[in-house]
Design a protein around this motif. Structure first.
Motif, PDB file in Angstrom:
ATOM      1  N   CYS A  40      14.809 -32.364 -34.356  1.00  0.00           N
ATOM      2  CA  CYS A  40      14.677 -31.079 -33.664  1.00  0.00           C
ATOM      3  C   CYS A  40      14.077 -31.256 -32.273  1.00  0.00           C
ATOM      4  N   ALA A  41      13.130 -32.188 -32.140  1.00  0.00           N
ATOM      5  CA  ALA A  41      12.562 -32.457 -30.815  1.00  0.00           C
ATOM      6  C   ALA A  41      13.613 -33.070 -29.901  1.00  0.00           C
ATOM      7  N   THR A  42      14.431 -33.967 -30.464  1.00  0.00           N
ATOM      8  CA  THR A  42      15.522 -34.560 -29.693  1.00  0.00           C
ATOM      9  C   THR A  42      16.502 -33.483 -29.250  1.00  0.00           C
ATOM     10  N   SER A  43      16.812 -32.565 -30.164  1.00  0.00           N
ATOM     11  CA  SER A  43      17.721 -31.468 -29.837  1.00  0.00           C
ATOM     12  C   SER A  43      17.142 -30.589 -28.731  1.00  0.00           C
ATOM     13  N   CYS A  48      17.447 -28.745 -23.214  1.00  0.00           N
ATOM     14  CA  CYS A  48      16.786 -28.502 -21.918  1.00  0.00           C
ATOM     15  C   CYS A  48      17.626 -29.082 -20.776  1.00  0.00           C
ATOM     16  N   GLY A  49      18.364 -30.139 -21.074  1.00  0.00           N
ATOM     17  CA  GLY A  49      19.249 -30.724 -20.064  1.00  0.00           C
ATOM     18  C   GLY A  49      20.334 -29.766 -19.623  1.00  0.00           C
ATOM     19  N   PHE A 121      16.654 -35.448 -23.645  1.00  0.00           N
ATOM     20  CA  PHE A 121      16.902 -34.932 -22.294  1.00  0.00           C
ATOM     21  C   PHE A 121      17.746 -35.906 -21.481  1.00  0.00           C
ATOM     22  N   LEU A 122      17.386 -37.187 -21.511  1.00  0.00           N
ATOM     23  CA  LEU A 122      18.137 -38.171 -20.740  1.00  0.00           C
ATOM     24  C   LEU A 122      19.564 -38.318 -21.260  1.00  0.00           C
ATOM     25  N   SER A 123      19.729 -38.216 -22.579  1.00  0.00           N
ATOM     26  CA  SER A 123      21.065 -38.309 -23.163  1.00  0.00           C
ATOM     27  C   SER A 123      21.985 -37.243 -22.592  1.00  0.00           C
ATOM     28  N   PHE A 160      22.029 -22.985 -25.173  1.00  0.00           N
ATOM     29  CA  PHE A 160      20.804 -23.574 -25.728  1.00  0.00           C
ATOM     30  C   PHE A 160      20.610 -23.121 -27.174  1.00  0.00           C
ATOM     31  N   VAL A 161      20.721 -21.815 -27.420  1.00  0.00           N
ATOM     32  CA  VAL A 161      20.492 -21.263 -28.758  1.00  0.00           C
ATOM     33  C   VAL A 161      21.518 -21.811 -29.750  1.00  0.00           C
TER      34      VAL A 161
END
Length: 210
Positions: A40-43, A48-49, A121-123, A160-161
């Motif tokens: 979930c943090a990765t998502s 955010c990207g 984010f970088l991905s 985003f959602v």
């Protein structure tokens, strides 16, 4: 935005989100590494990207990237290099016995939210395909009479959602199967598969002409 345009945007962006790609693979990889929190943090980082791409599209930097072959090539190579690095990390884990698909030992590799956010984010941010999609797609739903930046960020918020719901659902599914994923044969196989796919995607991206 007129209702039929909004419906078109909603359907298109949902289909884009559900289509397997780099973001999906990174979410699954990190969910297997550190559980649903990691996924979930990765998502969150990935999504955010989207605001970065929306801002770039709205400010017209897309014109510079599309007209300058060198600028686009540089962006593409950065994104490709990051994917290859992620793939190499997965393959290296096989040799070191530290597969991302193994349950981490308590206290040895704790869940680090900033690491997951950064990787996500970088991905997304370094993926030129997402950038080009936003550059070509969002302007179709922008009212020239209004603020392009405000409208782009609003559309990105909808994306985003949708993306968060989908990717966090994937994280929960992967988390429920972590005990199966951590078995050595499965762990090595999935580690090799994810690493190889990431390296392949990065290499293909780097070698693609346009």
């Amino acid at each position: 935005m007129e209702s039929h345009l909004f419906t078109t945007f909603l359907v298109a962006i949902t289909l884009l989100t559900l289509t397997p790609g780099v973001d999906t693979l990174v979410t699954i990889r990190n969910s297997a590494r550190g559980g649903w929190k990691d996924g979930c943090a990765t998502s969150t980082g990935i999504c955010c990207g989207l605001f970065l791409h929306a801002t770039v599209s709205a400010l017209g930097i897309s014109v510079i990237l599309l007209q300058s072959a060198n600028a686009f090539q540089f962006l593409k190579l950065i994104g490709a290099g990051y994917l290859i690095w992620l793939g190499f990390t997965s393959l290296r884990g096989i040799v070191q016995g530290d597969s991302v698909f193994r349950l981490p030992d308590t206290g040895s590799r704790p869940f680090v939210i900033w690491r997951s956010l950064r990787e996500g984010f970088l991905s997304n941010a370094l993926n030129p395909k997402t950038a080009l999609f936003y550059m070509a797609f969002l302007p179709q739903f922008i009212d020239p009479q209004g603020s392009a930046l405000t409208q782009s960020l609003w559309l990105a918020a909808i994306h985003f959602v949708i993306a968060m719901l989908w990717q966090c659902s994937l994280a929960l599914v992967v988390n429920s199967a972590r005990h199966w994923l951590q078995s050595q044969p499965v762990s090595i196989g999935l580690n090799a598969l994810s690493g190889s796919v990431l390296i392949y995607l990065g290499t293909r991206l780097a070698l693609t002409e346009n």
